[in-house]
Every structure is written in C-alpha cells, then in structure tokens.
Scaffold this active site. Structure first.
Site, PDB file in Angstrom:
ATOM      1  N   ASP A  29      11.552  53.957 -23.419  1.00 24.34           N
ATOM      2  CA  ASP A  29      10.369  54.046 -23.055  1.00 24.34           C
ATOM      3  C   ASP A  29      10.069  55.294 -22.052  1.00 24.34           C
ATOM      4  OD1 ASP A  29       8.323  51.431 -21.794  1.00 24.34           O
ATOM      5  OD2 ASP A  29       8.111  53.312 -20.701  1.00 24.34           O
ATOM      6  N   ILE A  30       8.788  55.859 -22.025  1.00 22.92           N
ATOM      7  CA  ILE A  30       8.604  57.201 -21.541  1.00 22.92           C
ATOM      8  C   ILE A  30       8.242  57.031 -19.996  1.00 22.92           C
ATOM      9  CG2 ILE A  30       6.076  57.140 -21.701  1.00 22.92           C
ATOM     10  CD1 ILE A  30       8.669  59.938 -22.872  1.00 22.92           C
ATOM     11  N   HIS A  93       5.976  44.683 -29.182  1.00 27.32           N
ATOM     12  CA  HIS A  93       7.200  45.546 -28.897  1.00 27.32           C
ATOM     13  C   HIS A  93       7.745  44.546 -27.648  1.00 27.32           C
ATOM     14  CE1 HIS A  93       3.832  46.952 -26.092  1.00 27.32           C
ATOM     15  NE2 HIS A  93       4.940  46.897 -25.273  1.00 27.32           N
ATOM     16  N   HIS A  95      10.531  44.794 -24.765  1.00 28.48           N
ATOM     17  CA  HIS A  95      11.290  45.719 -23.553  1.00 28.48           C
ATOM     18  C   HIS A  95      12.711  45.156 -23.545  1.00 28.48           C
ATOM     19  CE1 HIS A  95       7.436  47.462 -21.724  1.00 28.48           C
ATOM     20  NE2 HIS A  95       7.061  46.511 -22.293  1.00 28.48           N
TER      21      HIS A  95
HETATM   22  P1  AMP Z   1       3.116  46.827 -22.390  1.00 38.98           P
HETATM   23  O1  AMP Z   1       2.117  47.181 -23.523  1.00 38.98           O
HETATM   24  O2  AMP Z   1       2.300  46.513 -21.173  1.00 38.98           O
HETATM   25  O3  AMP Z   1       4.200  46.133 -22.869  1.00 38.98           O
HETATM   26  O4  AMP Z   1       3.676  48.679 -22.144  1.00 38.98           O
HETATM   27  C1  AMP Z   1       3.817  49.553 -22.923  1.00 38.98           C
HETATM   28  C2  AMP Z   1       4.952  50.344 -22.463  1.00 38.98           C
HETATM   29  O5  AMP Z   1       5.007  51.347 -23.441  1.00 38.98           O
HETATM   30  C3  AMP Z   1       5.041  50.936 -21.139  1.00 38.98           C
HETATM   31  O6  AMP Z   1       6.299  50.559 -20.699  1.00 38.98           O
HETATM   32  C4  AMP Z   1       4.776  52.534 -21.429  1.00 38.98           C
HETATM   33  O7  AMP Z   1       5.688  53.154 -20.482  1.00 38.98           O
HETATM   34  C5  AMP Z   1       5.393  52.537 -22.786  1.00 38.98           C
HETATM   35  N1  AMP Z   1       4.856  53.713 -23.320  1.00 38.98           N
HETATM   36  C6  AMP Z   1       3.736  53.968 -23.688  1.00 38.98           C
HETATM   37  N2  AMP Z   1       3.544  55.250 -24.501  1.00 38.98           N
HETATM   38  C7  AMP Z   1       4.649  55.378 -25.023  1.00 38.98           C
HETATM   39  C8  AMP Z   1       5.181  56.414 -25.571  1.00 38.98           C
HETATM   40  N3  AMP Z   1       4.497  57.340 -26.439  1.00 38.98           N
HETATM   41  N4  AMP Z   1       6.616  56.709 -25.716  1.00 38.98           N
HETATM   42  C9  AMP Z   1       7.474  55.605 -25.346  1.00 38.98           C
HETATM   43  N5  AMP Z   1       7.021  54.774 -24.298  1.00 38.98           N
HETATM   44  C10 AMP Z   1       5.602  54.697 -24.240  1.00 38.98           C
END
Ligand code: AMP
Length: 131
Positions: A29-30, A93, A95
């Site tokens: 996660d970024i 996704h 986490h």
């Molecule tokens: P959620 O959709 O609420 O589960 O959150 C999406 C997650 O994706 C967040 O924790 C972001 O930090 C992560 N995220 C968004 N864009 C990217 C990316 N390009 N690379 C890695 N993680 C990402």
C-alpha cells in the site's frame, strides 16, 4: 475506464510487488498503516469483494494467507490484521497489515512515511519469503 489497480496489473502504473500468480497480485500500500501493509487483489476487475464469484473469492483469501505468512516472516508483529474497506478504489482488495494491538488497524490514523528504497527493499524481502 480501468481502475487504478487494473492499471497496476497491466503495468501502466508501477507498484512495489510482493507476490503474483495468474489470478492475483499483492503489492505494498502506497499510504501504509504500518511497515508491510499490503493489498491483495484479484486480476479480474470487480469493484465489490462480495460480488466476486465464489472461486475467485476463495482463491483471493487463500492467496492472502500465503502473502500474510510471508509478511509475518519479515515484519516483527503480533499477527497480520485483515481488513476490507474498498471505499477509495473500486477494485476488490484485501488489506493485510502487521498489528500489535487493535489500534494498529485504525484506518483513520496517521499513515507512516517510507521512501522509495524502503518500499523497494521491503517488497523484495516479502517476495523472497513468499512460498
Ligand atoms: P480502500 O479502497 O478504502 O480500501 O483504500 C484503498 C487503499 O489503496 C488505500 O489504503 C490507498 O493507500 C491504497 N492505494 C491507492 N492507490 C494506490 C497505489 N497506486 N498503489 C498502492 N496503494 C494504493
């Protein structure tokens, strides 16, 4: 329009990859809650995790188990926390994030900052531990 995660799968957007097979991809996660915070996605683009077909859904969790085991080998922690939010990115996704207490899985808390080298070497370490 493809989701940002589909663009990661196609290679149009870079990621710090920790594991991959034909159907699933795991990457850091970024904007991590903790060192080792990883996202595991199916390659099929479906927004809501509970809309996945049963086989892909079960496979996503089985793949996540292998990824969690690898993270745990690299990042000292009590265990790997699991969460599904999906409010930000419309591509299913999971986490996975190292936790030592319930407060560590609080998605409203301040995220940690890592530099590119730290992300890159951590992804490589987890990948090396992935079986
Ligand atoms: P959620 O959709 O609420 O589960 O959150 C999406 C997650 O994706 C967040 O924790 C972001 O930090 C992560 N995220 C968004 N864009 C990217 C990316 N390009 N690379 C890695 N993680 C990402």
């Amino acid at each position: 329009m493809p989701s940002i995660f589909s663009k990661i799968i196609s290679g149009d957007i870079p990621c710090y990859k920790v594991a991959e097979d034909e159907q699933y991809l795991a990457f850091l996660d970024i904007n991590p809650l903790a060192k080792g915070h990883t996202l595991v996605i199916p390659k099929v683009e479906v927004d809501y995790i509970f809309d996945l077909d049963d086989k892909t859904y079960s496979g996503l969790f089985a793949f996540s188990k292998r990824v969690a085991t690898a993270i745990e080998k690299v990042v000292p922690c009590e265990r790997i926390g699991v969460a599904v939010i999906g409010l930000e990115v419309p591509h299913a996704h999971i986490h996975l994030s190292p936790i030592n207490g319930i407060h560590d899985l609080n998605f409203t808390k301040q995220r940690i900052v890592m530099n590119q080298e730290e992300y890159s070497s951590l992804a490589k370490e987890i990948n090396a531990a992935f079986l």
